[in-house]
Motif scaffolding. Structure first.
Motif, PDB file in Angstrom:
ATOM      1  N   TYR A  94      -5.712  -1.509   8.881  1.00 37.18           N
ATOM      2  CA  TYR A  94      -4.893  -2.721   8.905  1.00 37.18           C
ATOM      3  C   TYR A  94      -3.912  -2.691  10.074  1.00 37.18           C
ATOM      4  CZ  TYR A  94      -0.808  -5.585   8.072  1.00 37.18           C
ATOM      5  OH  TYR A  94       0.250  -6.442   8.265  1.00 37.18           O
ATOM      6  N   LEU A  95      -3.188  -1.583  10.216  1.00 38.05           N
ATOM      7  CA  LEU A  95      -2.131  -1.519  11.225  1.00 38.05           C
ATOM      8  C   LEU A  95      -2.651  -1.631  12.653  1.00 38.05           C
ATOM      9  CD1 LEU A  95       0.174   1.227   9.673  1.00 38.05           C
ATOM     10  CD2 LEU A  95       0.680  -1.221   9.875  1.00 38.05           C
ATOM     11  N   VAL A  96      -3.865  -1.155  12.914  1.00 38.82           N
ATOM     12  CA  VAL A  96      -4.383  -1.204  14.291  1.00 38.82           C
ATOM     13  C   VAL A  96      -5.202  -2.463  14.558  1.00 38.82           C
ATOM     14  CG1 VAL A  96      -4.446   1.316  14.391  1.00 38.82           C
ATOM     15  CG2 VAL A  96      -6.552   0.066  13.840  1.00 38.82           C
ATOM     16  N   SER A  97      -5.428  -3.268  13.540  1.00 36.41           N
ATOM     17  CA  SER A  97      -6.309  -4.427  13.674  1.00 36.41           C
ATOM     18  C   SER A  97      -5.540  -5.698  14.008  1.00 36.41           C
ATOM     19  CB  SER A  97      -7.077  -4.648  12.366  1.00 36.41           C
ATOM     20  OG  SER A  97      -6.209  -5.185  11.374  1.00 36.41           O
ATOM     21  N   ALA A  98      -6.304  -6.754  14.288  1.00 41.42           N
ATOM     22  CA  ALA A  98      -5.713  -8.066  14.555  1.00 41.42           C
ATOM     23  C   ALA A  98      -5.001  -8.621  13.337  1.00 41.42           C
ATOM     24  CB  ALA A  98      -6.799  -9.030  15.017  1.00 41.42           C
ATOM     25  N   ALA A  99      -5.337  -8.115  12.154  1.00 39.62           N
ATOM     26  CA  ALA A  99      -4.674  -8.572  10.932  1.00 39.62           C
ATOM     27  C   ALA A  99      -3.184  -8.233  10.956  1.00 39.62           C
ATOM     28  CB  ALA A  99      -5.332  -7.939   9.710  1.00 39.62           C
ATOM     29  N   ALA A 100      -2.806  -7.233  11.741  1.00 38.99           N
ATOM     30  CA  ALA A 100      -1.406  -6.803  11.829  1.00 38.99           C
ATOM     31  C   ALA A 100      -0.804  -7.166  13.187  1.00 38.99           C
ATOM     32  CB  ALA A 100      -1.302  -5.301  11.594  1.00 38.99           C
TER      33      ALA A 100
ATOM     34  N   VAL B 235       3.893  -0.378  17.459  1.00 29.07           N
ATOM     35  CA  VAL B 235       4.048   0.992  16.964  1.00 29.07           C
ATOM     36  C   VAL B 235       4.521   0.940  15.519  1.00 29.07           C
ATOM     37  CG1 VAL B 235       5.078   3.263  17.359  1.00 29.07           C
ATOM     38  CG2 VAL B 235       4.736   1.690  19.296  1.00 29.07           C
ATOM     39  N   ASN B 236       3.761   1.552  14.639  1.00 29.87           N
ATOM     40  CA  ASN B 236       4.092   1.575  13.217  1.00 29.87           C
ATOM     41  C   ASN B 236       3.932   2.987  12.658  1.00 29.87           C
ATOM     42  OD1 ASN B 236       4.447  -1.419  12.479  1.00 29.87           O
ATOM     43  ND2 ASN B 236       2.499  -1.416  13.599  1.00 29.87           N
ATOM     44  N   ALA B 237       4.525   3.208  11.511  1.00 34.96           N
ATOM     45  CA  ALA B 237       4.409   4.504  10.840  1.00 34.96           C
ATOM     46  C   ALA B 237       3.685   4.339   9.508  1.00 34.96           C
ATOM     47  CB  ALA B 237       5.786   5.114  10.599  1.00 34.96           C
ATOM     48  N   LEU B 238       2.865   5.311   9.180  1.00 33.42           N
ATOM     49  CA  LEU B 238       2.225   5.397   7.869  1.00 33.42           C
ATOM     50  C   LEU B 238       2.911   6.509   7.102  1.00 33.42           C
ATOM     51  CD1 LEU B 238      -0.167   4.672   5.917  1.00 33.42           C
ATOM     52  CD2 LEU B 238      -1.385   6.599   6.976  1.00 33.42           C
ATOM     53  N   LEU B 239       3.302   6.223   5.861  1.00 33.05           N
ATOM     54  CA  LEU B 239       3.971   7.222   5.027  1.00 33.05           C
ATOM     55  C   LEU B 239       3.092   7.546   3.825  1.00 33.05           C
ATOM     56  CD1 LEU B 239       6.272   6.058   6.792  1.00 33.05           C
ATOM     57  CD2 LEU B 239       7.794   6.340   4.838  1.00 33.05           C
ATOM     58  N   PRO B 240       2.218   8.545   3.964  1.00 32.36           N
ATOM     59  CA  PRO B 240       1.366   8.920   2.826  1.00 32.36           C
ATOM     60  C   PRO B 240       2.155   9.649   1.743  1.00 32.36           C
ATOM     61  CG  PRO B 240       0.472   9.695   4.942  1.00 32.36           C
ATOM     62  CD  PRO B 240       1.895   9.308   5.160  1.00 32.36           C
ATOM     63  N   GLY B 241       1.687   9.470   0.521  1.00 33.80           N
ATOM     64  CA  GLY B 241       2.154  10.312  -0.560  1.00 33.80           C
ATOM     65  C   GLY B 241       1.281  11.549  -0.620  1.00 33.80           C
ATOM     66  N   LEU B 242       1.339  12.271  -1.715  1.00 32.03           N
ATOM     67  CA  LEU B 242       0.562  13.495  -1.865  1.00 32.03           C
ATOM     68  C   LEU B 242      -0.932  13.171  -1.812  1.00 32.03           C
ATOM     69  CD1 LEU B 242       0.662  16.530  -2.324  1.00 32.03           C
ATOM     70  CD2 LEU B 242       0.720  16.090  -4.777  1.00 32.03           C
ATOM     71  N   THR B 243      -1.627  13.786  -0.877  1.00 34.84           N
ATOM     72  CA  THR B 243      -3.033  13.484  -0.621  1.00 34.84           C
ATOM     73  C   THR B 243      -3.856  14.765  -0.695  1.00 34.84           C
ATOM     74  OG1 THR B 243      -2.318  11.686   0.854  1.00 34.84           O
ATOM     75  CG2 THR B 243      -4.625  12.358   1.000  1.00 34.84           C
ATOM     76  N   ASP B 244      -5.051  14.663  -1.220  1.00 31.35           N
ATOM     77  CA  ASP B 244      -5.914  15.830  -1.427  1.00 31.35           C
ATOM     78  C   ASP B 244      -6.550  16.270  -0.111  1.00 31.35           C
ATOM     79  OD1 ASP B 244      -7.370  17.866  -2.503  1.00 31.35           O
ATOM     80  OD2 ASP B 244      -8.754  16.594  -3.642  1.00 31.35           O
ATOM     81  N   THR B 245      -5.820  17.098   0.622  1.00 33.48           N
ATOM     82  CA  THR B 245      -6.300  17.636   1.893  1.00 33.48           C
ATOM     83  C   THR B 245      -6.015  19.131   1.949  1.00 33.48           C
ATOM     84  OG1 THR B 245      -4.181  17.336   3.047  1.00 33.48           O
ATOM     85  CG2 THR B 245      -5.704  15.458   3.047  1.00 33.48           C
ATOM     86  N   LYS B 246      -6.646  19.800   2.891  1.00 28.02           N
ATOM     87  CA  LYS B 246      -6.376  21.227   3.086  1.00 28.02           C
ATOM     88  C   LYS B 246      -4.920  21.434   3.470  1.00 28.02           C
ATOM     89  CE  LYS B 246      -7.944  25.322   5.630  1.00 28.02           C
ATOM     90  NZ  LYS B 246      -8.894  25.867   6.629  1.00 28.02           N
ATOM     91  N   PHE B 247      -4.390  20.495   4.246  1.00 26.25           N
ATOM     92  CA  PHE B 247      -2.995  20.560   4.708  1.00 26.25           C
ATOM     93  C   PHE B 247      -2.035  20.625   3.515  1.00 26.25           C
ATOM     94  CE2 PHE B 247       0.954  18.780   6.441  1.00 26.25           C
ATOM     95  CZ  PHE B 247       1.052  19.452   7.655  1.00 26.25           C
TER      96      PHE B 247
END
Length: 255
Positions: free
Chosen positions: A232-238, A185-197
């Motif tokens: 990366y986080l969901v793959s065998a690389a991690a 279980v890992n977390a992704l911390l995005p910065g400001l991203t160009d989305t509708k959200f």
């Protein structure tokens, strides 16, 4: 040729909030690397557009509507996935709520409750039920999309920032307890991203100009730039990565 480290063939992946933005980019990339992707959000029709595009590109995708703020729907989607596939290998919790933008002291109960119900309660039980299903088949990978606001609260985004801090702590707690069953279980911390959200920030020239002063790369991220981190986080690389918070913010937290 896709490296075997990133080959997701035979994996079943559930991506919430996948009808647009970061979630859509994640769903498309996981499918491109061989996963059978379950595209999910509140509205099935919006998800079907994404799933159809994945299938046109030669990938595997299906649609399952789910509002993660509604417990009956959370329980239902995992029951349906187990009945249909017998397994779940990847869960990306990306759906989120941010109904209020303004002074924290003026947050009303409705906005508070909606944000907490989706961003904390929803993520918690998605993780709990997802981890249980994964454990039945030897393990899997969960990625919770948090935010840099969980580290440095965003201006006028108090309750949202609080819930994203909770997601970071939640990811670490689940990682610690679920590791023996093979669930990372890992977390992704995005910065400001160009989305509708994030449109209230991205489309406001004054706010955007001020925000960019704190981003060394001096630009807003593209949704696809978050998808690569999730791959990366969901793959065998991690395979030895759990309990981490991967920051993808153009350098914001270094300033």
């Amino acid at each position: 040729m896709t490296s075997s480290l990133f080959d997701l063939s035979g994996k079943v992946a559930l991506v919430t909030g996948a009808s647009r933005g970061i979630g859509e980019a994640i769903a498309r990339l996981l499918a491109a690397h061989g996963a059978h992707v379950i595209v999910s959000s509140r509205k099935a029709a919006d998800c079907e557009k994404v799933a159809a595009a994945i299938r046109v590109d030669g990938g595997q995708a299906e649609v399952r509507a789910c509002h993660i703020g509604e417990m009956d729907q959370v329980q239902g989607i995992f029951a349906d996935i187990e009945a249909a596939h017998g397994r779940l290998d990847i869960l990306v919790n990306n759906a989120a709520a941010n109904p209020y933008f303004g002074p924290i002291v003026d947050t009303d109960l409705g906005a508070f409750q909606k944000t907490v119900d989706v961003n904390i309660r929803g993520y918690f039980f998605m993780c709990a039920l997802g981890a249980k299903l994964m454990a039945k088949n030897g393990g899997g990978s969960i990625v919770n999309v948090a935010s840099i606001n969980g580290v440095v609260p965003g201006d006028l985004q108090g309750i949202y920032s609080i819930t994203k801090a909770a997601v970071i702590a939640m990811s670490a707690a689940f990682a610690k307890e679920c590791a023996p069953s093979g669930v990372r279980v890992n977390a992704l911390l995005p910065g400001l991203t160009d989305t509708k959200f994030a449109s209230a920030l991205v489309k406001n020239e004054a706010i955007l100009k001020q925000a960019m002063q704190h981003v060394p790369m001096r630009r807003v991220a593209r949704p696809a730039e978050m998808a690569g981190a999730v791959l990366y986080l969901v793959s065998a690389a991690a395979s030895y990565t759990t309990g981490s918070s991967l920051v993808v913010d153009g350098g914001y937290l270094t300033v």
